[in-house]
Each structure stands twice: as C-alpha cells, then as structure tokens.
Design a protein around this motif. Structure first.
Motif, PDB file in Angstrom:
ATOM      1  N   PHE A  33       0.877  -1.164   0.000  1.00  0.00           N
ATOM      2  CA  PHE A  33       0.000   0.000   0.000  1.00  0.00           C
ATOM      3  C   PHE A  33       0.917   1.217   0.000  1.00  0.00           C
ATOM      4  CE2 PHE A  33      -2.283  -3.404   2.240  1.00  0.00           C
ATOM      5  CZ  PHE A  33      -3.392  -3.517   1.408  1.00  0.00           C
ATOM      6  N   LEU A  34       0.921   1.947  -1.106  1.00  0.00           N
ATOM      7  CA  LEU A  34       1.967   2.935  -1.354  1.00  0.00           C
ATOM      8  C   LEU A  34       1.556   4.373  -1.081  1.00  0.00           C
ATOM      9  CD1 LEU A  34       2.965   1.167  -4.631  1.00  0.00           C
ATOM     10  CD2 LEU A  34       4.389   1.261  -2.598  1.00  0.00           C
ATOM     11  N   ARG A  35       0.267   4.594  -0.874  1.00  0.00           N
ATOM     12  CA  ARG A  35      -0.213   5.961  -0.652  1.00  0.00           C
ATOM     13  C   ARG A  35      -1.584   5.898  -0.005  1.00  0.00           C
ATOM     14  NH1 ARG A  35      -3.951   9.046  -3.078  1.00  0.00           N
ATOM     15  NH2 ARG A  35      -3.640  11.292  -3.410  1.00  0.00           N
ATOM     16  N   PRO A  36      -1.874   6.755   0.982  1.00  0.00           N
ATOM     17  CA  PRO A  36      -3.220   6.772   1.573  1.00  0.00           C
ATOM     18  C   PRO A  36      -4.271   7.146   0.529  1.00  0.00           C
ATOM     19  CG  PRO A  36      -1.665   7.996   2.940  1.00  0.00           C
ATOM     20  CD  PRO A  36      -0.968   7.718   1.646  1.00  0.00           C
ATOM     21  N   VAL A  37      -5.432   6.538   0.633  1.00  0.00           N
ATOM     22  CA  VAL A  37      -6.550   6.844  -0.261  1.00  0.00           C
ATOM     23  C   VAL A  37      -7.633   7.534   0.554  1.00  0.00           C
ATOM     24  CG1 VAL A  37      -8.339   5.894  -1.768  1.00  0.00           C
ATOM     25  CG2 VAL A  37      -6.044   4.896  -1.762  1.00  0.00           C
ATOM     26  N   ARG A  38      -8.053   8.700   0.093  1.00  0.00           N
ATOM     27  CA  ARG A  38      -9.064   9.482   0.795  1.00  0.00           C
ATOM     28  C   ARG A  38     -10.456   9.155   0.261  1.00  0.00           C
ATOM     29  NH1 ARG A  38      -5.605  10.784   4.753  1.00  0.00           N
ATOM     30  NH2 ARG A  38      -3.846  12.026   4.003  1.00  0.00           N
ATOM     31  N   PRO A  39     -11.489   9.431   1.049  1.00  0.00           N
ATOM     32  CA  PRO A  39     -12.857   9.255   0.551  1.00  0.00           C
ATOM     33  C   PRO A  39     -13.087  10.080  -0.714  1.00  0.00           C
ATOM     34  CG  PRO A  39     -12.856   9.646   2.919  1.00  0.00           C
ATOM     35  CD  PRO A  39     -11.451   9.888   2.452  1.00  0.00           C
TER      36      PRO A  39
END
Length: 236
Positions: free
Chosen positions: A190-196
């Motif tokens: 998982f390389l980057r946070p995902v926002r809503p």
C-alpha cells in the motif's frame, strides 16, 4: 537566466520564458542543455530522452523502442524503463549495449519487449501515447474504477477526523473487480493513503503464472500508484 531556465526581456514587452534549459559558463557564455520537455532528471543528473532513444534504437537488432521516464509520484520506480521492438535480442544484450554509452543512473530498471510501439499515422510517438501504452504493458488492462463515499461504514473509525480507506478494503474491492479468489497473495504494498471520494483505476496483469493487481488515482496527471499485489490463482 535563473535555475537553468531562460527568460527573454525587451523594453515595453512582457518577459517570455523559453522552453530551453541552459547552463551558465561565465558572464557572457552558456551551454544549451536541451528542450525542457525532452529532459529527464534522476539523482541530480539530466539526460535528453531523444538522445537516450537514439542510443537505444541504434543498438544491433533493436527495430524501435523508447525510454519511459519514472513517475515521480511512485517512490519505488525512480528508474527508467525501456520498451523495445527487438526480435531475437535479449534484455541482457540491450542492457550491455546501453551500459557502454549512458550514465548508470539512466540504465533501465526493466526492459520489456513489445510487438510494436504506439506511433501515430505520421510515425510520431507522443509522450501521452507512450505513457498510456507503457502503463498497459507493465500494469495490465483496466478492470474497473471505484470510489469510496465519505459515508462508507469502514471509514468513521479509520481514522477519526482524517478518514483513510483501509488497505484491506482496497484489496478486497480490487479482487472483486478482477473476479479473483487467490490461493496465495505473495506480496501486497500500500503505497499511498486513499481518501474518501478519490476514484481509483484498477488494472490486472497476467504473466508467467502470476497475477499483478494494481491501482492508481484516476484522472490525475502522473497518477500515483496506491496498491500493488502479486498473487497466484487457485489453478496455479
């Protein structure tokens, strides 16, 4: 001249920034580095993409090909990649030929062989066409897009005040889009946070008995990679 860029000034006219990069030699002389949109910079060093491509296509047996610049938003892909049309030539041969002629920082991380490059009707290989083609070749076909609404039940506790889509949810949705029930997942990143509300584009690549599932933020220039999973299917 400032930070390798050139601006032309004239009385009564607005300043014009040129598309060339230069290096100052002294107060009266400079060296032309190249066109701004043709340059790639890695580890503080610059090279011309057209010059790299010329070296590549002049190698014995290479009929066509191109260097693909790294996506600066992918922390793990800060090296060049090469696509080549070269029947009967090995990746080791190409790498050996390149190693003799270019700075080591520009040597490709991977060399992928293709049947043809995506040139247009006049034989031009545009940057956009190359990037899309490279993404399809290296990451596979698009299998779907998905966005997680702000009221998704998995978000309130993950995390309060700064919601982030859980990695397990990303992976589960990607597997569902691909119609997969893997017997084993060898690696997940998982390389980057995902926002809503962020829309993700999922791709699936099949190669040598393994599957690679990946996702990038959709409709974004230099879309960052957020997920990569390598797995096997039940039949493998």
């Amino acid at each position: 001249m400032h930070d390798d860029s050139v601006t032309v000034s004239a009385p009564g006219a607005p300043d014009i920034e040129l598309a060339d990069l230069v290096e100052r030699i002294d107060a009266r002389r400079f060296r032309l580095i190249g066109r701004r949109n043709d340059m790639v910079k890695i580890a503080g060093r610059r090279a011309s993409l057209s010059a790299l491509n010329t070296i590549l296509t002049n190698l014995p047996g290479v009929e066509d090909g191109a260097f693909v610049p790294p996506n600066t938003d992918d922390g793990h892909t800060m090296r060049m990649q090469v696509l080549a049309v070269a029947p009967g030539v090995s990746a080791a041969d190409i790498l050996a030929g390149l190693r003799k002629q270019i700075d080591p920082v520009f040597l490709p991380r991977t060399i992928t062989f293709v049947e043809a490059m995506p040139r247009n009707s006049v034989g031009k290989l545009t940057a956009g066409a190359l990037r899309e083609f490279a993404t399809t070749v290296m990451e596979g076909q698009i299998i779907g897009e998905i966005a997680f609404p702000a009221n998704h039940p998995a978000l309130p506790g993950h995390f309060p005040g700064l919601p982030v889509v859980p990695g397990a949810l990303l992976l589960d949705c990607g597997l569902d889009l691909a119609g997969l029930s893997p017997a084993k997942i060898d690696q997940v990143k998982f390389l980057r946070p995902v926002r809503p509300e962020e829309t993700l584009c999922f791709r699936l690549r099949r190669e040598s008995g393994r599957l690679t599932l990946s996702a990038r933020v959709a409709n974004t220039a230099n879309a960052p990679l957020v997920l990569r999973a390598i797995m096997r299917t039940q039949s493998d």
